[in-house]
Design an enzyme around this catalytic site. Structure first.
Site: not given
Ligand code: AMP
Length: 121
Positions: A33, A91, A99-100, A104, A106
């Protein structure tokens, strides 16, 4: 919502912008990240165009799903995170502050990560 192929992770997958890669298999790419929130903070993304876990779990093939989740486990092992423990987090959407808009996961490790959720602001 349709997939935005100009999102930052789509551009990383196309090699248009660099990433600090730690792992790759046929179905997944993992990289550090850019703004780490733990000593180890790695993102694992599927190579297919999926917006979120909701999209991926509904629409990806069985081999994509298996390949992606095996990659997550392999990245955590490769990072040396299994002995002391780690957290995975994905998320989805507004309430989770995604956000993206490319799925993804984490991986956080390397310190005591505290309780599971932050308190509402
Ligand atoms: P999320 O809120 O789950 O969508 O998290 C997006 C994550 O992507 C954040 O932790 C960002 O720091 C990270 N990020 C954004 N751009 C990049 C990039 N170019 N390379 C690596 N990580 C990034």
């Amino acid at each position: 919502m349709s997939y935005d192929n100009q999102n930052i992770f789509a551009r990383i997958l196309r090699g248009e912008i660099p990433c600090d890669k730690v792992y790759e298999n046929e179905w997944a790419l993992a990289f550090h990240d850019i703004a780490p929130q733990a000593p180890t903070h790695i993102l694992v993304i599927p190579k297919g165009q999926y917006i979120s876990m909701e999209d991926f779990s509904s629409n990806a093939s069985d081999s994509e799903i298996v390949g992606y989740f095996r990659a997550i486990g392999a990245v955590a092992r490769q990072a040396g995170a299994t002995a002391d423990g780690y957290r995975i987090l994905a998320n989805h959407g507004k309430n989770a502050h995604q956000e993206v808009p490319h799925l993804h996961t984490h991986i956080f490790a390397g310190r005591d990560l505290g309780g599971m959720l932050g308190r509402p602001k």
